[in-house]
Structures are given as C-alpha cells and as structure tokens.
Design a protein around this motif. Sequence first.
Motif, PDB file in Angstrom:
ATOM      1  N   ARG A 174     -39.882 -22.216 -27.480  1.00 51.88           N
ATOM      2  CA  ARG A 174     -41.086 -21.984 -28.568  1.00 51.88           C
ATOM      3  C   ARG A 174     -39.974 -20.454 -29.736  1.00 51.88           C
ATOM      4  N   GLU A 175     -39.449 -20.435 -30.513  1.00 49.67           N
ATOM      5  CA  GLU A 175     -38.632 -19.313 -31.349  1.00 49.67           C
ATOM      6  C   GLU A 175     -38.875 -19.410 -33.104  1.00 49.67           C
ATOM      7  N   ASN A 176     -39.852 -17.919 -33.413  1.00 47.72           N
ATOM      8  CA  ASN A 176     -40.055 -17.677 -34.480  1.00 47.72           C
ATOM      9  C   ASN A 176     -40.991 -18.744 -34.833  1.00 47.72           C
ATOM     10  N   HIS A 177     -41.894 -19.006 -33.490  1.00 45.80           N
ATOM     11  CA  HIS A 177     -43.488 -20.241 -34.058  1.00 45.80           C
ATOM     12  C   HIS A 177     -42.572 -21.344 -34.361  1.00 45.80           C
ATOM     13  N   ARG A 178     -42.030 -22.040 -34.107  1.00 47.98           N
ATOM     14  CA  ARG A 178     -41.177 -23.040 -33.955  1.00 47.98           C
ATOM     15  C   ARG A 178     -40.769 -24.019 -32.509  1.00 47.98           C
ATOM     16  N   ILE A 179     -41.201 -24.836 -32.190  1.00 50.81           N
ATOM     17  CA  ILE A 179     -40.100 -25.403 -31.151  1.00 50.81           C
ATOM     18  C   ILE A 179     -39.020 -25.825 -31.204  1.00 50.81           C
ATOM     19  N   VAL A 180     -37.940 -25.200 -31.020  1.00 51.69           N
ATOM     20  CA  VAL A 180     -36.944 -26.081 -31.051  1.00 51.69           C
ATOM     21  C   VAL A 180     -36.385 -26.369 -29.658  1.00 51.69           C
ATOM     22  N   SER A 181     -34.427 -27.447 -29.483  1.00 51.04           N
ATOM     23  CA  SER A 181     -34.333 -27.459 -28.471  1.00 51.04           C
ATOM     24  C   SER A 181     -33.615 -26.555 -28.474  1.00 51.04           C
TER      25      SER A 181
END
Length: 393
Positions: A174-181
């Motif tokens: 989770r990064e800045n309210h997003r799920i990133v790879s």
Amino acid sequence: MTQLNINLNMADLTAQIQECNLNALTKSYTIALLNAYMEAERDKHVQAERSEQNDTRQDYRNGYYDREYMLPVGRIKLRVPRTRSGEFSTEVFEKYQRMDQALILTMIESVINGVSTRKVKKLVNALCGEEVSKSFVSNIMKRLDPEIKEFRERPLNLKNYRYIYVDAMYIDVRENHRIVSKAVYIAQGVNDDDYREIIGFMVSGQESEASWTQFFKNLRARGLGTPKIVISDAHKGLKKAIKGEFLGASWQRCTVHFLKNIIDVMPKDSSDERNALKLIFKATNPMNAKKYRTDFEALVSGNPKYDKALLKLDEGFDDAMQYLVVPELHQKHIRTTNSLERVNEEVRRRENVIRIFPNVESAVRLVGAVLMDEHENMLARRSRFLSEPPKKQ
C-alpha cells in the motif's frame, strides 16, 4: 484460530521446541521480546517518561542488570530493568515459568509471518489469557529493525564470493492509498568455503536496469568484489546492469528459464525434439554441448515450425553455456538459479499470509527476517553447497 491464517498444533510445536536447540537468530528474537516486556513493566511501574516530572510518577529508572534465564529451548541472557527505590520486580521469570513456552516462538513467528498486531494480541490472549498491548507488540516489531539493518549493511569485503545469484520477485504494497507492485531484489553468494550466503536484498520499484544498477552499487559500496560468474535470468535491464557493474565477470543465463523460453515457441507435440533440446543443457563439456546442439538442429532442420526455437537457441546459447568453465561437480548448481528460487519460495510462503503489505518498511522487516533465517541455515549446514572434485591420483 483459523482467522489468524496460521496453522498451529501447539502440542506438536511444544514437543519440537523441547527436543531441539534454537538457532542464534531465533534466540535473539526471544531475548528482544522478553527485554521489551520487562521494559514495558518498568514503564508501567514508574508511570512517567524519562526525565518527565509529573504528579503520577512512582519511581525512577536506574539502569539494568544481567541475568541468565533457562528455557526448555536453551539458556539466554536478559537485561533486567531496575528502579532507584528497588521496589520494581519483573513478573517475567515467574510468568514464563508457568506460561506455555511455545508462546514466545508463536509471537515471534506471528510477527515474522506478518500477522497484524491486533491478531497477535488475540493469539496471546487465546493461548494464556495474558494481556499484551498493541503498542507493545508494535515495539517488538520495531526492535527487529536494527538487526535487519545490520544484516543488510554488513561489510562484504571480508570474504570472496566466486559465484553470485540474483533474482527478483514481486509483492503488493500500500502506497498513497493505492496498492502498488514492488520488486524484491535478492542476491546470494557462494563464499570461498563453498557455503552460500544471502549477501543483500532491496525492496524497490519495478524491475529495471536503473534499479538493478542501484542494487549492485549498494553491494559494491559494502565491499563486494567482482565474482567469477553471475547467474540470473535474462531480464534485459538486469543483464545490462551486470555487465555495467561487474566488469570481467561472466554471465550465466539460467538454463531452466532459457529452456522454457525455447520450448514455449515449439509445437506442443514435439516430445522427441524437446528431449534432444534438453540434452544440450545437461552437457558437461563444450564438445558435448556443441554436439547435442548440432543433433537438435539436424532433427528440426527444414521444419518452419522450429524457426523461432532455433533463433532463440542461437541468440542465447553462449550465455547459457558459461557453467562449463567450472568443475563438473559444481555445474548443476551454477547453470540455474534454482538454489535462489528456493529462497524466494520461503519469502513467498510468509508473504502469502499477508497478501498486501501496509508499507515498504513492513515488507523490508518481513523479507529481512526470513532472509536472515535462511542465511543462518545456509551457514549452519554441515555439507557445503559446492564440493571440489576428488584429486586424481
């Protein structure tokens, strides 16, 4: 217990603990846990922060004394807090005598496996009815960070690493309210004593030449010399970074990945051709490798369905045959990244418990804890990873 995503048989676990010795890494986690618990006990007794003046203060901190403590898993040394009045007394020694001794390892395993602090608290309560605050468990997790930092930054110039294996795997964060790879870069080396070591790891953005170069520069800054061979898959950015950072080193393309790449463009009903192709990568000397290649090319010659396979084989043949320069007993370990893939599987097994990391720091903590344990296991094995061929009489 099922909501914890951990399958525990406490009777079996306790029996295993009593019958084996903890490795040094797990012992250090146990020491950190008990030391932190006693620190929290003293904080509760004092009822004030360090140097804080307030109406609720009951006592003053007065350093520590060392005490050895015997668990069924072995003897450990703890730092017991003291207070100026001498009235503070920890309950750890009494409490952990009657507590299920498996609790200590269960809490540690829960943290390492990425179980949330809330679930760890429930686990502790379910096992023994003891109250452990969420902040206490969070602090335990943070106390792992210095050990992982030391492991990641330890000097590499004290040993020579002839062979280096590198690979990347992907995790969700989770990064800045997003799920990133994010990519987890891992490097494994074989030292002069022929034992494997985890020599570095990094959690960063998508796999690229720039990221791999950054990773290698970090290893270099810690003193890593130029290896004889670097073993990896054929990611373009990775290949360029290896050539840029390890001048004079050979690059061994993983034959398992390379073989799969070729088979993927061959007809599905080509068992004879596949068997002929596989012989190439089982060769133990350059002469046999060239012979098997010639045999395969003759077998598929004139069939346009194999044109792509022949092209791929031609483009990668030399890079996949670098393992032939090492002793024959080493070749099976050098021609593939299988040994590092197995390490990746251990990381993935724990990572699957979490699925999505709350932040990069937690990912570094979990990956680091798993890799530290794998590193210790590698060095503790009686048999060496590589064995020199017997000398001719």
